[in-house]
Design an enzyme around this catalytic site. Structure first.
Site, short mmCIF file in Angstrom:
data_model
loop_
_atom_site.label_atom_id
_atom_site.label_comp_id
_atom_site.label_asym_id
_atom_site.label_seq_id
_atom_site.Cartn_x
_atom_site.Cartn_y
_atom_site.Cartn_z
N ASP A 295 -52.90 3.83 -20.22
CA ASP A 295 -51.73 4.41 -19.58
C ASP A 295 -50.48 3.81 -20.18
OD1 ASP A 295 -53.21 5.94 -17.81
OD2 ASP A 295 -53.32 4.34 -16.33
N ASP B 133 -43.91 -2.23 -14.28
CA ASP B 133 -45.31 -2.67 -14.32
C ASP B 133 -45.36 -4.14 -14.73
OD1 ASP B 133 -46.90 -0.31 -13.74
OD2 ASP B 133 -46.33 0.49 -15.69
N GLU C 145 -54.45 -4.92 -14.14
CA GLU C 145 -54.42 -3.68 -14.92
C GLU C 145 -53.59 -3.88 -16.19
OE1 GLU C 145 -53.18 -0.06 -12.93
OE2 GLU C 145 -53.64 1.06 -14.74
N GLU C 146 -52.61 -4.76 -16.12
CA GLU C 146 -51.67 -4.92 -17.23
C GLU C 146 -52.12 -5.92 -18.27
OE1 GLU C 146 -49.59 -2.64 -17.37
OE2 GLU C 146 -49.86 -1.97 -15.30
N ASP D 273 -53.78 -4.24 -9.25
CA ASP D 273 -52.97 -3.24 -9.92
C ASP D 273 -51.54 -3.57 -9.47
OD1 ASP D 273 -51.55 -1.09 -10.77
OD2 ASP D 273 -52.80 0.44 -9.83
N LEU E 49 -48.52 -2.52 -10.14
CA LEU E 49 -47.63 -1.43 -9.73
C LEU E 49 -48.37 -0.11 -9.82
CD1 LEU E 49 -44.54 -1.59 -8.83
CD2 LEU E 49 -44.44 0.20 -10.54
N ASP E 50 -48.94 0.28 -8.69
CA ASP E 50 -49.68 1.55 -8.65
C ASP E 50 -48.70 2.71 -8.51
OD1 ASP E 50 -52.07 3.26 -8.23
OD2 ASP E 50 -51.10 3.57 -6.29
N GLU F 36 -58.58 -0.98 -8.15
CA GLU F 36 -58.06 0.14 -7.36
C GLU F 36 -59.12 0.59 -6.33
OE1 GLU F 36 -54.74 2.41 -9.97
OE2 GLU F 36 -56.78 2.85 -10.63
O1 F6P Z 1 -53.07 4.42 -10.83
C1 F6P Z 1 -53.26 5.69 -11.23
C2 F6P Z 1 -52.44 6.70 -10.46
O2 F6P Z 1 -51.07 6.54 -10.71
C3 F6P Z 1 -52.69 6.74 -8.94
O3 F6P Z 1 -51.76 6.00 -8.22
C4 F6P Z 1 -52.62 8.21 -8.62
O4 F6P Z 1 -53.42 8.57 -7.52
C5 F6P Z 1 -53.08 8.86 -9.89
O5 F6P Z 1 -52.86 7.95 -10.94
C6 F6P Z 1 -52.39 10.15 -10.19
O6 F6P Z 1 -52.99 10.75 -11.28
P1 F6P Z 1 -52.56 12.18 -11.84
O7 F6P Z 1 -51.22 11.96 -12.48
O8 F6P Z 1 -53.63 12.53 -12.81
O9 F6P Z 1 -52.47 13.12 -10.67
MN MN Z 2 -52.80 2.43 -10.13
#
Ligand code: F6P
Ligand code: MN
Length: 328
Positions: free
Chosen positions: A62, A68, A90-91, A109, A111-112, A276
């Site tokens: 990503d 982040d 994650e980073e 994670d 910064l989710d 996650e």
């Molecule tokens: O951490 C990954 C993430 O950002 C989640 O927080 C979120 O549910 C998902 O990706 C969203 O994914 P997409 O952009 O494919 O809908």
């Molecule tokens: Mn995340």
């Protein structure tokens, strides 16, 4: 005012050596969360472009945003508390060794939902606390400890940076919610108890053409409403931040799905098992719900690698059961 987070932790965890370490570590993480919330509150001012992409891609493939990395650094600083032997993020590609005497492993994670940083939408920090097993103060051995099944978690939780800065937490005795008021987290009146039934679903519908037969059939039945086999009408929500969708499901019930699909790199879904799916699933189970990859309870999966992805389906028991019972 409800209980302060520290008081709640003193009451709800046995105050032996391990319990005190868990308590101190959750408080350390809450201090990092307060700082991250402050950074986010200033995002967008000329000197604070925290949604800017930095570097190329992180260990998971990503893009990394400035926040982040800021969030990750703040957690590392906060975890220098003598209780944590290693931090996995994650980073970061691999283990960050902290205190050789520490008895806890933290996976996070930082910064989710980082695609939402510049959208003034909720983002968050997800964390999992595991017991150290190895005596060795060595990255490879400690990685093995980070790869324990989720069922071994001592505590997990997530902070949400949204209209409110909040926390849903479990130490294995149910789940509790907290709210940041100035400098302290206080326990909320509301307690996360997932309703057995729900009539909301959360999925990224734009991926429909890539879904498995089972996911198509489940969502089609939701869309069919009272005329279909589920015989009730559903509403749909998708925030694009796992933490925000999870918070809503803890409050209102329903189901969240990030299943596997046919796109390159999505045959195990998108979300990461260790930092996650596991922490969220521990909370879900503690709040009376279910979390599965479609076949196996998430908490029973033995992770093979730190950044491994997993299909994640969680929420109200009845909805998750219905999903699982459909043929693939
Ligand atoms: O951490 C990954 C993430 O950002 C989640 O927080 C979120 O549910 C998902 O990706 C969203 O994914 P997409 O952009 O494919 O809908
Ligand atoms: Mn995340």
């Amino acid at each position: 005012m409800g209980d302060r987070l520290g008081d709640y932790l003193s009451q709800s965890i046995e105050q032996d050596e391990s319990g005190v370490a868990v308590k101190n570590t959750i408080l350390s993480l809450s201090n990092a969360a307060k700082k991250i919330a402050k950074f986010l509150a200033k995002n967008g001012l000329p000197e604070n472009q925290f949604g800017t992409q930095v570097g190329d891609i992180n260990s998971d493939g990503d893009t990394q945003k400035a926040l982040d990395l800021i969030a990750d650094e703040n957690i590392v600083t906060a975890l220098k508390n003598k209780n944590v032997v290693a931090y996995f993020s994650e980073e970061q590609e691999s283990a960050l060794l902290l205190d050789s005497e520490g008895n806890l492993i933290v996976c996070a994670d930082p910064l989710d939902g980082s695609s939402n940083i510049d959208n003034n939408s909720s983002v968050g920090t997800i964390f999992s606390i595991l017991p150290r097993k190895t005596e060795d103060f060595e990255a490879e051995q400690l990685l093995r400890d980070a790869l324990q099944s989720g069922i071994n978690q001592l505590a997990s939780g997530f902070f949400v940076y949204g209209p409110q800065t909040s926390l849903i937490l479990t130490t294995g005795k149910g789940a509790a919610a907290f709210l940041l008021d100035k400098e302290e987290f206080f326990k909320m009146e509301w307690e996360p108890n997932l309703p057995t039934k729900g009539s909301q679903f959360a999925i990224n519908m734009s991926n429909m053409r890539f879904w498995s037969k089972r996911t198509r059939r489940y969502i089609q039945s939701c869309l069919d409403g009272t005329e279909g086999t589920f015989a009730k009408n559903y509403n749909m929500r998708w925030c694009g931040s796992l933490v925000a969708d999870a918070w809503r499901i803890f409050r209102e019930g329903g189901i969240f799905l990030y299943p596997e699909d046919k796109r390159d790199n999505y045959n195990e879904g998108r979300l990461r098992l260790v930092y996650e799916a596991n922490p969220i699933s521990f909370l879900v189970e503690q709040a009376g719900g279910r979390a599965t990859d479609g076949n196996t309870d998430i908490l029973n999966i033995k992770p093979g690698t730190l950044h491994q992805r997993v299909p994640l389906i969680f929420g109200s028991e009845e909805e998750v059961n219905k999903y699982e019972s459909l043929n693939k």
